[in-house]
Design an enzyme around this catalytic site. Structure first.
Site, short mmCIF file in Angstrom:
data_model
loop_
_atom_site.label_atom_id
_atom_site.label_comp_id
_atom_site.label_asym_id
_atom_site.label_seq_id
_atom_site.Cartn_x
_atom_site.Cartn_y
_atom_site.Cartn_z
N ARG A 196 0.88 -1.31 -0.16
CA ARG A 196 0.05 -0.05 0.03
C ARG A 196 0.84 1.35 -0.18
O ARG A 196 0.34 2.24 0.56
CB ARG A 196 -1.00 0.04 1.11
CG ARG A 196 -1.90 -1.08 1.22
CD ARG A 196 -3.12 -1.17 -0.09
NE ARG A 196 -3.71 -2.21 0.02
CZ ARG A 196 -3.71 -3.30 -0.74
NH1 ARG A 196 -2.73 -3.34 -1.77
NH2 ARG A 196 -4.59 -4.43 -0.77
N SER A 209 -12.58 1.04 4.03
CA SER A 209 -12.01 0.39 5.08
C SER A 209 -11.54 1.86 5.81
O SER A 209 -10.64 2.44 5.33
CB SER A 209 -10.79 -0.48 5.07
OG SER A 209 -11.26 -1.65 4.39
N GLU A 235 -7.00 4.58 7.66
CA GLU A 235 -6.56 4.41 6.27
C GLU A 235 -7.16 5.61 5.25
O GLU A 235 -6.63 6.24 4.64
CB GLU A 235 -7.15 3.08 5.64
CG GLU A 235 -6.78 2.83 4.21
CD GLU A 235 -7.28 1.60 3.63
OE1 GLU A 235 -7.35 0.74 4.50
OE2 GLU A 235 -7.13 1.31 2.42
C1 LIG Z 1 -16.21 0.73 -1.07
C2 LIG Z 1 -14.70 0.99 -0.99
C3 LIG Z 1 -13.98 -0.13 -1.27
C4 LIG Z 1 -12.25 -0.03 -1.26
N1 LIG Z 1 -11.84 -1.37 -1.48
C5 LIG Z 1 -10.28 -1.17 -1.39
C6 LIG Z 1 -9.77 -2.18 -1.60
O1 LIG Z 1 -10.43 -3.31 -1.49
N2 LIG Z 1 -8.34 -2.08 -1.91
C7 LIG Z 1 -7.86 -0.78 -1.89
O2 LIG Z 1 -6.64 -0.76 -2.10
N3 LIG Z 1 -8.37 0.27 -1.72
C8 LIG Z 1 -9.83 0.16 -1.60
N4 LIG Z 1 -10.69 1.26 -1.36
C9 LIG Z 1 -9.91 2.81 -1.30
C10 LIG Z 1 -9.83 3.32 -2.59
O3 LIG Z 1 -10.65 2.84 -3.59
C11 LIG Z 1 -8.47 3.12 -3.21
O4 LIG Z 1 -7.37 4.04 -2.53
C12 LIG Z 1 -8.55 3.90 -4.90
O5 LIG Z 1 -7.21 3.46 -5.39
C13 LIG Z 1 -8.29 5.45 -4.56
O6 LIG Z 1 -8.42 6.04 -6.06
P1 LIG Z 1 -9.25 7.40 -6.15
O7 LIG Z 1 -9.07 7.52 -7.70
O8 LIG Z 1 -10.46 7.54 -5.64
O9 LIG Z 1 -8.14 8.40 -5.66
P2 LIG Z 1 -8.74 9.76 -4.31
O10 LIG Z 1 -9.44 9.09 -3.40
O11 LIG Z 1 -9.03 10.50 -5.35
O12 LIG Z 1 -7.17 10.22 -4.00
C14 LIG Z 1 -6.44 9.17 -3.11
C15 LIG Z 1 -4.95 9.54 -3.22
O13 LIG Z 1 -4.45 9.42 -4.53
C16 LIG Z 1 -3.85 10.61 -4.86
N5 LIG Z 1 -4.18 10.99 -6.46
C17 LIG Z 1 -5.31 10.52 -6.98
N6 LIG Z 1 -5.18 10.53 -8.17
C18 LIG Z 1 -3.86 10.91 -8.49
C19 LIG Z 1 -3.13 11.09 -9.75
N7 LIG Z 1 -3.49 10.77 -10.92
N8 LIG Z 1 -1.63 11.41 -9.44
C20 LIG Z 1 -1.12 11.68 -8.15
N9 LIG Z 1 -2.11 11.27 -6.90
C21 LIG Z 1 -3.26 11.19 -7.36
C22 LIG Z 1 -4.81 11.97 -4.07
O14 LIG Z 1 -4.09 13.10 -3.87
C23 LIG Z 1 -4.73 11.23 -2.68
O15 LIG Z 1 -3.76 11.21 -1.89
C24 LIG Z 1 -11.97 1.29 -1.19
C25 LIG Z 1 -12.64 2.40 -1.18
C26 LIG Z 1 -14.21 2.30 -1.28
C27 LIG Z 1 -14.93 3.53 -1.04
#
Ligand SMILES: Cc1cc2nc3c(=O)[nH]c(=O)nc-3n(C[C@H](O)[C@H](O)[C@H](O)COP(=O)(O)OP(=O)(O)OC[C@H]3O[C@@H](n4cnc5c(N)ncnc54)[C@H](O)[C@@H]3O)c2cc1C
Length: 330
Positions: free
Chosen positions: A176, A226, A301
Site C-alpha cells: 500500500r 475501510s 486508512e
Molecule cells: C467501497 C470501497 C472499497 C474500497 N476497497 C479497497 C480495496 O479493496 N483495496 C484498496 O487498495 N483500496 C480500496 N478502497 C480505497 C480506494 O478505492 C483506493 O485507494 C483507490 O485506489 C483510490 O483511487 P481514487 O481515484 O478514488 O483516489 P482519490 O481518493 O481521489 O485519491 C487518493 C490519493 O491519491 C492521490 N491521487 C489520486 N489521483 C492521483 C493522480 N492521478 N496522481 C497523483 N496522485 C493522485 C490523491 O491526492 C490522494 O492522495 C476502497 C474504497 C471504497 C469506497
C-alpha cells in the site's frame, strides 16, 4: 480566500475545465464536504503540466484527486484548487501484453475491459473503486495484492510541471505504498504488463471477487472503504479492525448523518447528510473504545482534506478536535 485572477489564469490553461464553488457533498464519493473554491478538470497531460507550473508560483493550496474514494472533505469547504484527473483523461491502448491507461480510467471498468481482451493478473483490483492513478499511488488492490506488481512504468508531471516517465524500479512499491506518495507529482498514465488468459475465466474470477465484496461490504450507501488500517499485532490477538469495533459494541452507532455500518463495522456510511465532524466523531469513538477495551490503537486508512488542502489520516484530525471523545457515554 482565492484571488479572482487565479480563475482567469487557469481558464487560459484549461479553457473548458474550470469551475468554481463545486459542492464536494454532491460530487465526492462519500458525499461529504463543502464548496471547493476552484475545480479544474484538464483535457490533456500538457494542461495538467500547465496547471502545476502555474500553481508552483502561487500561494493557494493545490490538491490532486481521482474519484475521491479514499478521501472526505471538511464540510466548511476547500479554499484552494482541486485538480481532478478523471473521465477526461481516461484513454486506454493495448499493445500485446502491454497496456497504457491514462490515470483517470476507472479501475473496475478497466480490469473488466482488459479481461474481455484476454489480459489478466489484476482481477484482485476488479472491485476496487477509483481511478488507476489513485490505485497506483496507493499500490492498492485486494487479497493482500497490489497493482504495483503489474506496473511497468508511469508518466508523471512533477510539481514544477515537468513530464517524466519512471520505471517500476523507481516507484518503490511496497504494501500500500509507492515512492510517489507525498512528493506532489501527478500521475498521468500507467503502463501495465499483464498476463494472457481466457476471457471467460478472467471475467468469472472478477465476478466472484465482486460478489464476495458485495456480500461483506455496505456498498448501497456512500462510504469511504475501510476506515481503519489492519495492524498485524492487533490482528493476531483481537482480529481485524471491523471485528474489534464490533466487539466493542459499536456496530450501528449513529452520529448525525453518519453511521458505523451494521453490515461491516470497519465502514462508516453516509445516511444522507453526513458532515466531516459526524464521521470524525465516530472515528474518535471507535479508536478510543477499542483502545480502552483491547489496548491497541487503530490508525485510519481514510484521509481527511482540510480547508487548506492538508491531507491527513482521519484519526489525526479526530484526535485534534476531540482527544478523548466516546459517544457511548452520552
Ligand atoms: C467501497 C470501497 C472499497 C474500497 N476497497 C479497497 C480495496 O479493496 N483495496 C484498496 O487498495 N483500496 C480500496 N478502497 C480505497 C480506494 O478505492 C483506493 O485507494 C483507490 O485506489 C483510490 O483511487 P481514487 O481515484 O478514488 O483516489 P482519490 O481518493 O481521489 O485519491 C487518493 C490519493 O491519491 C492521490 N491521487 C489520486 N489521483 C492521483 C493522480 N492521478 N496522481 C497523483 N496522485 C493522485 C490523491 O491526492 C490522494 O492522495 C476502497 C474504497 C471504497 C469506497
Amino acid at each position: 480566500m482565492i484571488n479572482p485572477d487565479l480563475v482567469g489564469l487557469l481558464e487560459q490553461i484549461a479553457p473548458d475545465g474550470v469551475r468554481t464553488g463545486v459542492d464536494m457533498a454532491e460530487v465526492s464519493a462519500w458525499r461529504i464536504g463543502g464548496p471547493a473554491a476552484v475545480f479544474v478538470e484538464p483535457d490533456t497531460a500538457e494542461q495538467v503540466a500547465g496547471v502545476l507550473r502555474l500553481m508552483s508560483r502561487r500561494p493557494e493550496p493545490l490538491l490532486v484527486i481521482g474519484e475521491t474514494t479514499n478521501l472526505f472533505f471538511d464540510s466548511r469547504g476547500f479554499h484552494g484548487v482541486l485538480l481532478r484527473i478523471g473521465p477526461k483523461l481516461s484513454r486506454v491502448s493495448i499493445d500485446g501484453r502491454r497496456v497504457r491507461a491514462q490515470a483517470g480510467a476507472r479501475v473496475p471498468e478497466l480490469v473488466r475491459a482488459l479481461a474481455e481482451a484476454g489480459l489478466g493478473g489484476i482481477a484482485h483490483a476488479g472491485g476496487v473503486p477509483g481511478t488507476i492513478g489513485g490505485l497506483v499511488l496507493m499500490n492498492g488492490g485486494s487479497q493482500r495484492k497490489g497493482i504495483g506488481t503489474h506496473v511497468a512504468s508511469v508518466l508523471v508531471a512533477d510539481p514544477a510541471g515537468d513530464l517524466q516517465r519512471i520505471d517500476s524500479a523507481g516507484l518503490g512499491f511496497s504494501y500500500r505504498r509507492s515512492r510517489l506518495q507525498g512528493d506532489g507529482s501527478v500521475i498521468l498514465d500507467a503502463e501495465l504488463e499483464l498476463e494472457h488468459g481466457e476471457p471467460d475465466e478472467l471475467i468469472a474470477e472478477i465476478d466472484e471477487i465482486i460478489a464476495s465484496r458485495a456480500a461483506k461490504f455496505p456498498l448501497d450507501l456512500p462510504n469511504g472503504g475501510s476506515v481503519f488500517l489492519s495492524d498485524p499485532a492487533m490482528y493476531e490477538i483481537v482480529g481485524p479492525p471491523g471485528q474489534a469495533i464490533e466487539t466493542a459494541g459499536l456496530k450501528g452507532l449513529t452520529e448525525g448523518g453518519a453511521q458505523i455500518s451494521p453490515k461491516h463495522a470497519n465502514f462508516i456510511v453516509n445516511l444522507g447528510a453526513a458532515t466531516d465532524d459526524d464521521v470524525l466523531r465516530l472515528v474518535a469513538t471507535a479508536r478510543n473504545r477499542v483502545r480502552a477495551t483491547t489496548g491497541f490503537t487503530m490508525d485510519c486508512e481514510v484521509r481527511h482534506v482540510g480547508t487548506d488542502g492538508r491531507l491527513r489520516p482521519a484519526h489525526e484530525v479526530a484526535d485534534e478536535r476531540w482527544p478523548s471523545l466516546d459517544l457511548t457515554e452520552r
